[in-house]
Design a protein around this motif. Structure first.
Motif, PDB file in Angstrom:
ATOM      1  N   ILE A 203       0.836  -1.206   0.000  1.00 38.51           N
ATOM      2  CA  ILE A 203       0.000   0.000   0.000  1.00 38.51           C
ATOM      3  C   ILE A 203       0.868   1.252   0.000  1.00 38.51           C
ATOM      4  CG2 ILE A 203      -1.660   1.337   1.360  1.00 38.51           C
ATOM      5  CD1 ILE A 203      -2.782  -1.357   2.376  1.00 38.51           C
ATOM      6  N   THR A 212      -6.200  -0.323  -3.327  1.00 40.40           N
ATOM      7  CA  THR A 212      -5.942  -0.093  -1.904  1.00 40.40           C
ATOM      8  C   THR A 212      -7.036  -0.665  -1.011  1.00 40.40           C
ATOM      9  OG1 THR A 212      -4.750   1.932  -2.480  1.00 40.40           O
ATOM     10  CG2 THR A 212      -5.420   1.681  -0.194  1.00 40.40           C
ATOM     11  N   THR A 213      -8.281  -0.572  -1.458  1.00 41.18           N
ATOM     12  CA  THR A 213      -9.389  -1.113  -0.668  1.00 41.18           C
ATOM     13  C   THR A 213      -9.214  -2.613  -0.458  1.00 41.18           C
ATOM     14  OG1 THR A 213     -10.891   0.563  -1.551  1.00 41.18           O
ATOM     15  CG2 THR A 213     -11.895  -1.379  -0.540  1.00 41.18           C
ATOM     16  N   SER A 216      -6.238  -3.363   1.863  1.00 41.45           N
ATOM     17  CA  SER A 216      -6.572  -3.033   3.251  1.00 41.45           C
ATOM     18  C   SER A 216      -7.440  -4.114   3.882  1.00 41.45           C
ATOM     19  CB  SER A 216      -7.294  -1.681   3.318  1.00 41.45           C
ATOM     20  OG  SER A 216      -6.445  -0.638   2.887  1.00 41.45           O
ATOM     21  N   ASP A 220      -6.187  -6.133   7.120  1.00 44.44           N
ATOM     22  CA  ASP A 220      -6.944  -6.094   8.373  1.00 44.44           C
ATOM     23  C   ASP A 220      -7.393  -7.475   8.827  1.00 44.44           C
ATOM     24  OD1 ASP A 220      -6.637  -3.373   8.374  1.00 44.44           O
ATOM     25  OD2 ASP A 220      -8.663  -2.928   7.632  1.00 44.44           O
TER      26      ASP A 220
END
Length: 254
Positions: A203, A212-213, A216, A220
């Protein structure tokens, strides 16, 4: 004994490294040597390998991109409203999913296509519990139409669906690249291949692996991503636990 263990024993092969995977196949990987569209021998070869891996005891869900079709309509899409263009892209992924489904079934697999937009005549609606049940019943599940929402890519759909079905890893087959590089290999001959890195590094360095979504979401929820060239045998090698291409994980190269 679990269903995958039974199938592995039945196939007479060593136990695979994963029980359940989400395979992301780029639309471009279905083109073969064409400039756009589908190359049926290429699709048949990919399907044969997927069926072979499935027989080893791995539950497989697939998200297919739409770049091979969307590339052909790029001129028509120029200036198009973004949401409308994204819906057109979702339909492109549905066409690819149906083509891959046909090839998989001709190779002997049982499959289901689930679409995030309603196309009842050709695909089931996406229902998480039903998708998991299909996987448990030894069916290969193809997720079409992305997330069903504009402004989200098929990369995000792959990350989201992998979490929803409890996949242990995302396998990303790329067209024409070995894995992840520190730049664009198409324009910079001096780029370096990166065998391992973390989600955060990908990222922060702006590497074109996933949007990026999607990265992420994987970071996470600690989902490893295996990025490799869509060449014959590579899916099988990754599932067998070999180091192929680039591994993006919470630990990176450690």
């Amino acid at each position: 004994m679990t269903v995958p263990e039974t199938r592995a024993v039945r196939a007479g092969v060593d136990a695979p490294a994963f029980r359940r995977i989400l395979l992301k196949v780029s639309g471009e990987a279905l083109m073969g040597e064409r400039e756009y569209g589908m190359d049926l021998p290429t699709i048949d070869a990919i399907a044969a390998e997927i069926v072979d891996v499935h027989a080893s005891g791995v539950q497989i869900a697939i998200v297919v991109g739409g770049g091979n079709i969307y590339r052909g309509m790029a001129a028509a899409a120029e200036g198009m409203d973004r949401a409308t263009a994204d819906y057109a892209g979702m339909l492109a992924t549905l066409l690819n999913a149906l083509a891959l489904q046909d090839a998989l079934e001709r190779a002997g697999a049982n499959t289901r296509v689930q679409s995030a937009i309603e196309v009842a005549q050709v695909a089931e609606p996406y229902i998480r519990r039903r998708a998991i049940r299909h996987l448990e019943r030894e069916r290969i599940v193809l997720f079409a139409a992305g997330t069903g929402n504009p402004y989200f890519t098929t990369d995000t759909a792959a990350a989201l669906r992998s979490l929803e079905i409890g996949a242990e890893a995302i396998l990303m087959g790329k067209n024409g690249v070995e894995g992840v590089y520190d730049g664009d290999p198409a324009s910079d001959p001096d780029v370096k291949f990166l065998p391992a890195l973390t989600h955060l590094e990908a990222i922060e360095r702006g590497l074109k692996v996933m949007d990026t979504t999607a990265l992420s979401l994987c970071m996470d929820n600690d989902i490893p991503i295996h990025v490799f060239e869509q060449l014959p045998g590579n899916i099988r090698r990754v599932v067998a636990g070999e180091r192929v291409g680039t591994i993006i994980s919470s630990q990176g190269g450690r």
